[in-house]
Scaffold this active site. Structure first.
Site, PDB file in Angstrom:
ATOM      1  N   HIS A   1      -5.668 -20.793  47.049  1.00 34.57           N
ATOM      2  CA  HIS A   1      -4.485 -21.491  47.563  1.00 34.57           C
ATOM      3  C   HIS A   1      -4.515 -22.937  47.075  1.00 34.57           C
ATOM      4  CE1 HIS A   1      -1.327 -22.790  50.255  1.00 34.57           C
ATOM      5  NE2 HIS A   1      -2.074 -23.821  50.569  1.00 34.57           N
TER       6      HIS A   1
ATOM      7  N   GLY B   1       0.812  -1.214   0.000  1.00 38.09           N
ATOM      8  CA  GLY B   1       0.000   0.000   0.000  1.00 38.09           C
ATOM      9  C   GLY B   1       0.843   1.260   0.000  1.00 38.09           C
TER      10      GLY B   1
ATOM     11  N   GLU C   1      15.394 -13.435  24.923  1.00 36.51           N
ATOM     12  CA  GLU C   1      14.420 -14.501  24.627  1.00 36.51           C
ATOM     13  C   GLU C   1      15.035 -15.513  23.645  1.00 36.51           C
ATOM     14  OE1 GLU C   1      10.628 -12.999  23.309  1.00 36.51           O
ATOM     15  OE2 GLU C   1      10.119 -12.205  25.284  1.00 36.51           O
TER      16      GLU C   1
HETATM   17  P1  NAI Z   1      15.769  -3.556  22.818  1.00 37.08           P
HETATM   18  O1  NAI Z   1      15.709  -2.078  22.648  1.00 37.08           O
HETATM   19  O2  NAI Z   1      14.908  -4.232  23.801  1.00 37.08           O
HETATM   20  O3  NAI Z   1      17.281  -3.987  23.162  1.00 37.08           O
HETATM   21  C1  NAI Z   1      18.376  -3.648  22.340  1.00 37.08           C
HETATM   22  C2  NAI Z   1      19.630  -3.631  23.192  1.00 37.08           C
HETATM   23  O4  NAI Z   1      20.753  -3.494  22.320  1.00 37.08           O
HETATM   24  C3  NAI Z   1      19.676  -2.462  24.169  1.00 37.08           C
HETATM   25  O5  NAI Z   1      19.848  -2.959  25.473  1.00 37.08           O
HETATM   26  C4  NAI Z   1      20.873  -1.642  23.685  1.00 37.08           C
HETATM   27  O6  NAI Z   1      21.576  -1.022  24.752  1.00 37.08           O
HETATM   28  C5  NAI Z   1      21.721  -2.705  22.974  1.00 37.08           C
HETATM   29  N1  NAI Z   1      22.666  -2.133  21.985  1.00 37.08           N
HETATM   30  C6  NAI Z   1      22.434  -1.176  21.052  1.00 37.08           C
HETATM   31  N2  NAI Z   1      23.553  -0.922  20.324  1.00 37.08           N
HETATM   32  C7  NAI Z   1      24.527  -1.740  20.806  1.00 37.08           C
HETATM   33  C8  NAI Z   1      25.917  -1.942  20.472  1.00 37.08           C
HETATM   34  N3  NAI Z   1      26.533  -1.271  19.501  1.00 37.08           N
HETATM   35  N4  NAI Z   1      26.599  -2.873  21.188  1.00 37.08           N
HETATM   36  C9  NAI Z   1      26.004  -3.573  22.179  1.00 37.08           C
HETATM   37  N5  NAI Z   1      24.707  -3.418  22.519  1.00 37.08           N
HETATM   38  C10 NAI Z   1      23.969  -2.514  21.846  1.00 37.08           C
HETATM   39  O7  NAI Z   1      15.550  -4.136  21.327  1.00 37.08           O
HETATM   40  P2  NAI Z   1      15.225  -5.606  20.815  1.00 37.08           P
HETATM   41  O8  NAI Z   1      15.533  -6.616  21.845  1.00 37.08           O
HETATM   42  O9  NAI Z   1      15.911  -5.696  19.487  1.00 37.08           O
HETATM   43  O10 NAI Z   1      13.667  -5.567  20.610  1.00 37.08           O
HETATM   44  C11 NAI Z   1      13.091  -4.653  19.663  1.00 37.08           C
HETATM   45  C12 NAI Z   1      11.729  -4.224  20.098  1.00 37.08           C
HETATM   46  O11 NAI Z   1      10.820  -5.312  20.041  1.00 37.08           O
HETATM   47  C13 NAI Z   1      11.709  -3.695  21.521  1.00 37.08           C
HETATM   48  O12 NAI Z   1      10.963  -2.504  21.553  1.00 37.08           O
HETATM   49  C14 NAI Z   1      11.032  -4.780  22.300  1.00 37.08           C
HETATM   50  O13 NAI Z   1      10.285  -4.267  23.394  1.00 37.08           O
HETATM   51  C15 NAI Z   1      10.122  -5.436  21.263  1.00 37.08           C
HETATM   52  N6  NAI Z   1       9.927  -6.842  21.598  1.00 37.08           N
HETATM   53  C16 NAI Z   1       9.128  -7.157  22.642  1.00 37.08           C
HETATM   54  C17 NAI Z   1       8.982  -8.466  23.030  1.00 37.08           C
HETATM   55  C18 NAI Z   1       8.135  -8.773  24.210  1.00 37.08           C
HETATM   56  O14 NAI Z   1       7.368  -7.921  24.631  1.00 37.08           O
HETATM   57  N7  NAI Z   1       8.238  -9.959  24.794  1.00 37.08           N
HETATM   58  C19 NAI Z   1       9.646  -9.566  22.326  1.00 37.08           C
HETATM   59  C20 NAI Z   1      10.484  -9.114  21.269  1.00 37.08           C
HETATM   60  C21 NAI Z   1      10.594  -7.799  20.922  1.00 37.08           C
END
Ligand code: NAI
Length: 469
Positions: free
Chosen positions: A448, A115, A190
């Site tokens: 419980h 789209g 995860e």
């Molecule tokens: P995230 O933002 O949770 O984590 C990315 C991490 O990478 C951060 O801790 C950051 O400090 C680190 N980082 C960034 N650049 C770096 C570098 N050059 N060297 C080392 N570390 C570095 O992002 P993520 O895990 O990729 O998830 C993406 C999105 O998807 C998030 O907003 C997350 O909440 C969402 N998500 C949620 C899930 C859930 O609710 N269970 C499951 C999977 C994703």
């Protein structure tokens, strides 16, 4: 010309499909445009749902190899990765088929193709065969979600086999011997857990000094210790500066975030999980005059409206947490607004869950946030070690922690580290939605023996004293 649709939604992830269904239920004539072959977006096709199928299966595999013996079950589990992947694929198929069924049931027109907004009121869809169709729309909802962000300033060449994002880390055809995960956020921990349980040696390299950056610090520290016990290795405060293919595998170079000597780790597979970015490419936003903010997200007002009349946006493509249920909530609220009702999302009570073992779940403010805001608060904590059901299940790791206003006892935040935390957090979210206090929860009868008694005890701990400790 055909009668226009009341609403054309671009993107059929949890934001888009929920908005479409709610709008149709409220009597609007709705179409959904989706460029994948199946509905459901990242969440159902390559995100939440397939990863949860693998998390569940790998957790059972790990239990069968370890804690089963303590329960008196002698088992020698053998991994059939192809069958595990097939379980995941079947789970995805039944979920995406379910959305197609719901579209039919609610008389929603589904259009498979890409789209593009031609102008307010017109969405052009380009199909696989190159043909185009233009849909007339009284309202347009942009629900295009997000895409893998990569590492800022680092040229990562994803090959989908050795250097992968979450898109492909859910579909490896063999268990890597060594895996490096760049980013100790939700995806990294995860999916890192999945492959660690299946036998990979997993090392996480994280820029910050803690895992799960935005989570409560105490929870994050306790959680990381448990992951270390499970065999994961961590380099915290480490900035990845290069990810390169090497000898059939890949090499990850990182240096202390504060500056210092670089180190290199070799791996069979590198998972880059350093965040996601809003997906706005090829949508024609510039031509349509739709403004983006300084982080590339579609700018909206409190009613999800962009700066162009008749064009709205929800979910990962706008500000706020990139969570499927946040997108769903926005989808419902927008549909209600378009139908003349008062749609609203309470962003202060949106839970967040990490589906590891144990799970991590939170809603509301962390201790760090309360300190920063100068709010006077009390803490009520209760460990699962003192919960009878948790002992019976060999799930004694972790605790429940309530943060409440020191004067009024109103719940400001709840953080759980433990088995089934993701389900139990709903109780705290509901309590916060109603402006409840810890005393309200503590005086609510809890069956419980259940893990949820730990919620009650932590609430007791916040306003009076827990019974069982
Ligand atoms: P995230 O933002 O949770 O984590 C990315 C991490 O990478 C951060 O801790 C950051 O400090 C680190 N980082 C960034 N650049 C770096 C570098 N050059 N060297 C080392 N570390 C570095 O992002 P993520 O895990 O990729 O998830 C993406 C999105 O998807 C998030 O907003 C997350 O909440 C969402 N998500 C949620 C899930 C859930 O609710 N269970 C499951 C999977 C994703």
């Amino acid at each position: 010309m055909a009668d226009p649709f009341d609403l054309v939604v671009i993107g059929s992830g949890p934001g888009g499909y929920v908005c479409a269904i709610k709008a149709a239920q409220l009597g609007l004539k709705v179409a959904v445009v989706e460029k994948r072959k199946t509905y459901g977006g990242t969440c159902l096709n390559i995100g939440c749902i397939p990863s949860k199928a693998l998390l569940y299966a790998s957790e059972r595999f790990e239990e069968a190899g370890h804690s089963f013996a303590e329960l008196g079950i002698v088992a020698e589990p053998k991994l059939d990765l192809a069958a595990m992947m097939s379980h995941k694929d079947k789970t995805v198929k039944s979920n995406v088929d379910g959305i197609a069924f719901l579209f039919k049931k609610n008389k929603i027109t589904g259009v498979i193709g890409t789209g593009r907004i031609k102008s307010a009121g017109e969405v052009e869809v380009t199909k696989d065969d190159g043909s185009t169709e233009t849909l007339q729309a009284r309202n347009i909802c942009i629900a295009t979600g997000s895409d893998v962000a990569g590492i800022p300033g680092v040229d990562v060449k994803f090959d989908d086999k050795t250097i992968v994002s979450s898109d492909h880390a859910i579909a490896l055809d063999k268990v890597p011997e060594a895996m490096v995960v760049v980013g100790g956020g939700v995806i990294g921990l995860e999916l890192g857990s999945v492959w660690a349980r299946l036998g990979a040696k997993v090392t996480v390299v994280e820029y910050l000094d803690k895992v799960l950056g935005p989570m409560d610090g105490e929870v994050s520290t306790a959680f990381q210790k448990l992951l270390v016990k499970q065999g994961l290795k961590f380099h915290l405060g480490a900035k990845v500066t290069a990810v390169e293919a090497k000898d059939g595998g890949a090499a990850v170079t990182f240096e202390p975030a504060k500056g210092g000597e670089a180190e290199t780790l070799n791996a069979d597979v590198v998972l880059v999980a350093t965040g996601r970015k809003p997906y706005t490419e090829g949508l024609g936003l510039e031509e349509a005059g739709v403004s983006l903010d300084n982080r590339g997200r579609v700018e909206i007002d409190q009613h999800f409206k962009t700066n162009v009349d008749g064009i709205y946006a929800i979910g990962d493509v706008v500000k706020g947490a990139m969570l499927a249920h946040k997108a769903e909530d926005e989808g419902v609220a927008l549909a209600e607004i378009l139908a003349g009702q008062a749609g609203h999302v309470n962003y202060d009570a949106i839970p967040s869950v990490v589906y590891t073992s144990p799970e991590v779940a939170s809603v509301g403010k962390t201790e760090e946030e309360l300190k920063e805001a100068g709010v006077e608060y009390k803490v009520g904590k209760f460990p699962f070690m003192a919960n009878g059901r948790a002992r019976a299940m060999l799930q004694t790791d972790g605790f429940v922690k309530f943060l409440v206003d020191a004067k009024t006892d109103r719940v400001l935040g709840c953080h759980i580290l433990g088995a089934d935390a993701g389900d139990m957090i709903a109780e705290a979210a509901l309590l916060m939605e109603f402006g409840g206090a810890s005393e309200d929860l503590a005086r609510t009868s809890h069956a419980h023996p259940t893990l949820s008694e730990a919620m009650r005890e932590a609430a007791f701990a916040a306003f009076a004293k827990p019974i069982h400790i």
